[in-house]
Write a protein that holds these residues in place. Structure first.
Motif, PDB file in Angstrom:
ATOM      1  N   HIS A 164       5.522   2.842  -0.957  1.00 23.66           N
ATOM      2  CA  HIS A 164       6.462   3.302   0.070  1.00 23.66           C
ATOM      3  C   HIS A 164       7.887   3.247  -0.469  1.00 23.66           C
ATOM      4  CE1 HIS A 164       3.568   2.301   3.630  1.00 23.66           C
ATOM      5  NE2 HIS A 164       2.953   2.875   2.616  1.00 23.66           N
ATOM      6  N   MET A 199      11.336   4.853   1.096  1.00 30.93           N
ATOM      7  CA  MET A 199      11.549   4.086   2.326  1.00 30.93           C
ATOM      8  C   MET A 199      12.498   2.931   2.008  1.00 30.93           C
ATOM      9  SD  MET A 199       8.602   2.592   4.806  1.00 30.93           S
ATOM     10  CE  MET A 199       8.529   3.432   6.363  1.00 30.93           C
ATOM     11  N   HIS A 235       5.019  -2.076   7.881  1.00 29.58           N
ATOM     12  CA  HIS A 235       5.943  -2.025   6.748  1.00 29.58           C
ATOM     13  C   HIS A 235       6.652  -3.365   6.595  1.00 29.58           C
ATOM     14  CE1 HIS A 235       5.341   2.281   6.516  1.00 29.58           C
ATOM     15  NE2 HIS A 235       5.497   2.322   7.825  1.00 29.58           N
ATOM     16  N   CYS A 287      11.204  -1.148   2.281  1.00 26.87           N
ATOM     17  CA  CYS A 287       9.811  -1.518   2.491  1.00 26.87           C
ATOM     18  C   CYS A 287       9.289  -2.070   1.177  1.00 26.87           C
ATOM     19  CB  CYS A 287       8.980  -0.310   2.920  1.00 26.87           C
ATOM     20  SG  CYS A 287       7.223  -0.714   3.073  1.00 26.87           S
TER      21      CYS A 287
HETATM   22 CU   LIG Z   1       6.139   0.833   4.114  1.00 27.15          CU
END
Ligand SMILES: [Cu+2]
Length: 656
Positions: free
Chosen positions: A447, A452, A393, A442
């Protein structure tokens, strides 16, 4: 695609079984396959003005949505001189992995007359783009990179998981330490880089012995700060298990990594011990108080910071004499140390997620359900990042440059985007010298969209109100609903499954009907539970009537003349619970208003080969379905099946 067929042929059957037993999804480097890679909008571009012998400074910016790129030069080494726009001590490498949103400045020098390729290959090796430097003469291509062996990546993950029985992939451990502030001067050095080993059992030793353990690092035996019973000051936090390599005092002077880290030497370490290497940023060999090495960790797949399961190890094996950049090699030209006379706030952030349902989060909580991370101006803020997932990530902080605690002591490099590799543990720290709200997320687009991310808020400041509606919509992205449909049209009938879902809910409609008016229809409203979402509860209805053609003789009626529920005629509501079992089988136990209990087992998409899959279903009503299908294209498959109610058939399947 890691299919059983391929596993069998290539000797990875055990690896494949381990993957399915651990409910580990398909291993991919890239979530999305792209048809083309571009440089400045073109598949290929030329810079004919480049001259032989003249160094050229290029800023490589990864502006992709979700791809990492390996960058190489056909005319020699890449001299890395800056990252994210900030200088580092120059370091020469042959290959450089640039994460999404990362920036590296590299100097390249065409060695002679001719055209030399600067090539960026997407890390799934699906394609590349080229920048040609120089004019005339011959063309000198950068090396073509070998395909990734995904079974090896699965094997690495299997190995990591089996070494850490207490760890749950994709999930934060119980008892994530609460954010804590240490008064000025009392903070412990930040945890250094290393592989996370939460809940690791240490060679049969009792936990009580842990405080007496020491690390043998470059400076000799040092006590491990941050261990239970030894921690001091406000920074004393319960450690979720123990972090090996993570407890090394990273600010102690350590020799600069000059030799390239040799990944192979670690694999060749004798069983029962770890390689005694002295590389900055590598996990240090561990010893007890008497200098004995600890047992039980042989074969641990260790990798330099930021490289685990990125394919770097496979590339290093294919190009054994080349140098691949890793984060421990980045060093700030001047001291980047933050003033010691400040409070230090430490915040543990576990990067978490669920590959099956494509839900990504931090500390098991997506952005829309999370509190802001509150910090105070004048503090040093440390984020301890633990990647619990199978993917890397690229974590990006707005408005601040952070120090990456990479074993370079006071010369930790400054960055604003850092790729945290699977199982990595890394600390970043920054000077809290801003105002109001900043985003930390991220940088893989999908994501980010699924949650995230966090808002970092300066305590006491007003909240940003430039456009509250836009902000609310942005934060709420991870609650968005996605529709899907899966239709199989076959000679014996049609099966439909469709629904809408978001991160927690699923409304699912299933129907099977033949060409004579018989039908079975089930409706479920389902809520996934727990951070791994292996558990779900649902309520729904089951309507069916197979008495027109399939079972005309089953037309039972009760004494009032009403039709009664049976295998082939049913009008019930039901509640049920579903659980995802090892080997990726969904179990489904339901109770209906007719007083009937049913247990069903379901496996979808069993990968026999990369194109041949099979759906299987069996239940205690003695119904079963076997449905192999052969994938023709992205949305279309050939389908054949046997169903205990509807019999044999063949046709087409459409999945969207
Ligand atoms: Cu990620």
């Amino acid at each position: 695609m890691q299919s059983y067929g391929k596993a069998l042929l290539s000797g990875y059957l055990g690896t494949k079984l381990g993957q399915e037993w651990r409910r580990m999804p398909q291993m991919d480097l890239a979530d999305v396959y792209y048809q083309a890679s571009l440089v400045n909008g073109q598949p290929s571009q030329a810079l004919p003005q480049a001259r032989p012998g003249q160094p050229l400074r290029l800023r490589v910016i990864n502006g992709s949505a979700a791809s990492y790129y390996w960058v190489q030069f056909g005319g020699g080494k890449l001299r890395v001189v800056a990252t994210d726009g900030v200088d580092v001590e120059p370091v020469e490498v042959d290959k450089l992995l640039v994460a999404t949103a990362e920036t590296f400045d590299v100097e390249v020098t065409p060695p002679a007359i001719g055209q030399y390729e600067l090539r960026a290959t997407s890390w799934d090796m699906a394609g590349y783009s080229s920048l040609w430097l120089g004019s005339g003469g011959e063309r000198h291509e950068a090396p073509t990179l070998p395909r990734i062996n995904y079974f090896e990546l699965v094997r690495n993950m299997n190995g990591m998981m089996s070494k850490m029985p207490g760890m749950h992939m994709g999930r934060a451990p119980a008892g994530v330490p609460a954010p804590a502030v240490a008064a000025a001067g009392t903070a412990l050095p930040p945890p250094g880089p290393g592989m996370k080993m939460d809940g690791m059992k240490m060679g049969g030793r009792a936990d009580a012995k842990m405080p007496s353990m020491t690390m043998s690092s470059a400076k000799g035996s040092q006590q491990m700060p941050g261990m239970k019973g030894e921690a001091n000051g406000a920074d004393a936090q319960p450690m979720p298990g123990m972090k090996m390599g993570g407890a090394a005092p990273a600010d102690s002077a350590r020799p600069r990594a000059t030799a390239k880290p040799n990944l192979d030497s670690l694999d060749k370490a004798p069983p029962g011990s770890m390689a005694e290497t002295n590389m900055a940023g590598m996990a240090m060999p561990m010893a007890d108080g008497n200098g004995r090495k600890m047992s039980g960790m042989g074969g641990m797949p260790m990798a330099p910071l930021g490289t685990f399961n990125t394919g770097a190890k496979q590339l290093q094996a294919a190009f054994p004499h080349e140098t691949l950049l890793d984060y421990t090699m980045l060093r700030a030209p001047q001291s980047s140390a933050l003033p010691a006379d400040r409070p230090v706030r430490t915040i543990h952030l576990y990067l978490t997620g669920n590959m099956f349902r494509y839900v990504w989060s931090i500390n098991d909580t997506p952005l829309s359900r999370a509190d802001k991370i509150t910090i105070k101006r004048g503090e040093t803020v440390r984020f301890v990042l633990h990647n619990t997932t199978m993917m890397s990530h690229p974590m990006h902080l707005h408005g601040h440059y952070f120090r990456v605690v990479n074993g370079q002591g006071d010369h930790a490099p400054l960055k604003n985007t850092l790729s945290v590799a699977p199982m990595d543990l890394v600390t970043i720290e920054f000077d809290a010298n801003e105002y109001r709200d900043w985003f930390f997320h991220c940088h893989l687009l999908y994501h980010l969209n699924s949650g995230m991310a966090r808002i970092v808020h300066y305590a006491g400041d007003s909240v940003r109100t430039d456009n509250p509606r836009l902000l609310a919509r942005f934060i709420g992205q991870d609650r968005k609903l996605f529709p899907y449909i899966d239709a199989t049209v076959q000679s014996q009938g049609t099966w439909l499954e469709g629904g809408i879902r978001n991160s927690y809910w699923l409304l699912r409609q299933e129907a099977r009907f033949d060409w004579h008016g018989d039908y079975e229809a089930e409706t479920h409203l389902q809520r996934y539970l727990g951070p791994k979402q292996f558990l779900a509860v649902y309520a729904g209805a089951d309507f069916r009537d197979n008495t027109r053609y399939l079972a005309p003789d089953v037309r039972k009626r009760d004494e009032n003349g009403h039709r009664t529920n049976s295998h082939d005629y049913r009008q019930v509501v039901c509640v049920g619970v579903r659980y995802f079992l090892p080997m990726m089988v969904w179990s489904d136990l339901r109770f209906d208003s007719g007083g009937k209990l049913r247990l069903q087992l379901e496996r979808e998409g069993l990968p026999l080969t990369s194109r041949l899959r099979c759906d299987l279903r069996v239940n205690t009503d003695r119904e079963y379905t076997v449905n192999p299908y052969y994938i023709l294209g992205k949305y279309v498959a050939l389908s054949g099946s046997y169903d205990s109610d509807y019999g044999w058939g063949a046709g087409l399947r459409i999945i969207y």
